[in-house]
Design an enzyme around this catalytic site. Structure first.
Site, PDB file in Angstrom:
ATOM      1  N   GLY A  95     -13.380   5.947   7.162  1.00  0.00           N
ATOM      2  CA  GLY A  95     -13.062   5.079   8.285  1.00  0.00           C
ATOM      3  C   GLY A  95     -11.574   4.975   8.560  1.00  0.00           C
ATOM      4  CD  GLN A 188     -11.818  -2.702  10.618  1.00  0.00           C
ATOM      5  OE1 GLN A 188     -10.770  -3.137  11.120  1.00  0.00           O
ATOM      6  NE2 GLN A 188     -11.813  -1.745   9.690  1.00  0.00           N
ATOM      7  CG  ASP A 265      -6.832   1.126  -1.640  1.00  0.00           C
ATOM      8  OD1 ASP A 265      -6.399   2.188  -1.165  1.00  0.00           O
ATOM      9  OD2 ASP A 265      -7.331   0.226  -0.929  1.00  0.00           O
ATOM     10  CB  CYS A 303       7.806  -1.060 -18.553  1.00  0.00           C
ATOM     11  SG  CYS A 303       6.356  -0.075 -18.111  1.00  0.00           S
ATOM     12  CB  CYS A 305       4.499   2.980 -18.869  1.00  0.00           C
ATOM     13  SG  CYS A 305       6.112   3.471 -18.203  1.00  0.00           S
ATOM     14  CB  CYS A 308       9.498   2.292 -19.898  1.00  0.00           C
ATOM     15  SG  CYS A 308       9.579   2.108 -18.099  1.00  0.00           S
ATOM     16  CG  HIS A 334       7.776   2.860 -14.330  1.00  0.00           C
ATOM     17  ND1 HIS A 334       7.797   1.868 -15.302  1.00  0.00           N
ATOM     18  CD2 HIS A 334       8.367   2.316 -13.228  1.00  0.00           C
ATOM     19  CE1 HIS A 334       8.390   0.793 -14.822  1.00  0.00           C
ATOM     20  NE2 HIS A 334       8.747   1.039 -13.564  1.00  0.00           N
TER      21      HIS A 334
END
Length: 372
Positions: A95, A188, A265, A303, A305, A308, A334
């Site tokens: 869509g 919508q 998202d 951080c 991750c 990092c 990251h």
């Protein structure tokens, strides 16, 4: 099979902590979902993605239909096996491409006729076909086909898009037969609050296991998104996950969570990574800048991750300036970890009863001040 539980409600806002059970695992909410349009989160392996603590990812019906085609994905054992991702997946219906490829399509009540953006061939996408493709792909959550009008659309055009979206939802519900997939409807209505309210009422009447607010991030100022979500907050059904499509900055997510949104998202973290930019606290850093040339600190000292933990700003600067692919991967890793860590901190704040103090969107500097 699909069960949504609310564990904690914020007493001062609409924010809540919940869990959404799917065939491939439980998704803790609020949750940010990285985007893997073509069955891949760009530049990142499935094992690396797991290390970011991602719980659910997004793929796209239109693009996977074009290449490699849903039959190949189905023959491989479904999208989970095809891309080696054992956790939940959501597929968008195509869509959004009604909006983003507006110059390449024709819309009528039956569906949308696209001109393939690669080779110019015609592609017919109807609510039934979008459902059929998604059933073959085999995602845990699938989206009903909708018409996503641009911000510039007139009220008359938005009313037509709403009518089509609701009619297409009815056809999608009739076409969907897989019990191991949750079908979400999409609200919508553009920036017209009465149309949004009517659309929410119509979509909610189908009693689906979840719903999404679509038609945002289509050219409107971000404040318009906030107004839409704030207006709908009191009317959102309580016992289903609520998904705000296409949102992924920490300010927008914090405001949306305060208004009862559970899922998000956005392509932002990987898109920024591919352009040499990193999300650090509430800022965007351009690692091409010469100030990082001799900076041997981790990208973000708070951080944990892979990026990092193991690499310095100077090394990342070197990779980006040298156009090395590893630099883009490390920044993307990251950035995804950064946003997921942020929504986890929001969940903790709701559970601890301090969300309205630490993340309240009306406190302009609260996000930057909070340690997470």
């Amino acid at each position: 099979m699909f069960d949504f539980k609310i564990h904690v409600n914020c007493p001062n806002t609409f924010a809540r902590v919940g869990s959404f059970s799917t065939p491939h695992g439980i998704v803790r909410t609020p949750q940010f979902m990285p985007v893997g349009t073509m069955g891949t989160v760009k530049g990142i392996t499935s094992n690396q993605l797991k290390e970011t603590c991602a719980q659910m990812i997004l793929a796209n019906t239109y693009h996977l239909h074009i290449n490699p085609g849903e039959k190949i994905v189905k023959d491989s054992g479904g999208l989970h096996k095809f891309m080696n991702w054992e956790h939940p997946i959501l597929t968008d219906s195509g869509g959004f491409q009604v909006f983003s490829l507006g110059k390449l399509n024709e819309i009528n009540d039956q569906g949308v006729s696209f001109r393939n953006h690669r080779d110019g061939k015609r592609i017919e996408l109807t609510p039934e076909k979008a459902i059929a493709i998604q059933m073959n792909l085999g995602a845990d959550v699938i989206m009903a086909f909708d018409q996503c009008p641009p911000y510039s659309a007139s009220r008359d055009d938005v009313e037509i898009a709403c009518r089509r979206t609701h009619n297409w939802l009815e056809r999608a519900v009739q076409a969907h037969t897989r019990k191991d997939q949750a079908l979400f409807g999409i609200v919508q209505g553009g920036c017209f609050h009465d149309l949004r309210e009517q659309s929410l009422k119509t979509v909610s009447s189908f009693n689906l296991p979840g719903l999404a607010i679509g038609g945002v991030s289509v050219g409107e100022p971000t404040e318009e998104i906030h107004k839409i979500v704030r207006h709908l907050a009191p009317f959102l059904p309580e016992r289903v996950p609520r998904y705000l499509m296409g949102i992924g900055s920490i300010r927008e997510m914090s405001i949306a969570v305060a208004n009862g949104i559970d899922l998000f998202d956005c392509v932002l973290p990987t898109r920024l990574g591919r352009h040499g930019a990193a999300l650090v606290r509430d800022e965007r850093w351009n690692l091409r800048n010469s100030c990082f040339r001799n900076d041997f600190d981790p990208l973000d000292k708070t951080c944990t991750c892979e990026t990092c933990t193991n690499y310095t700003r100077a090394y990342l600067h070197h990779l980006i300036r040298s156009n090395e692919l590893l630099g883009l991967t490390l920044l993307s890793l990251h950035n995804i970890s950064h946003l997921i860590r942020f929504v986890r901190a929001i969940a903790t704040a709701i559970e601890d009863g301090c969300f309205s103090e630490d993340f309240a969107p009306w406190q302009k500097d609260s996000i930057a001040r909070h340690t997470w």
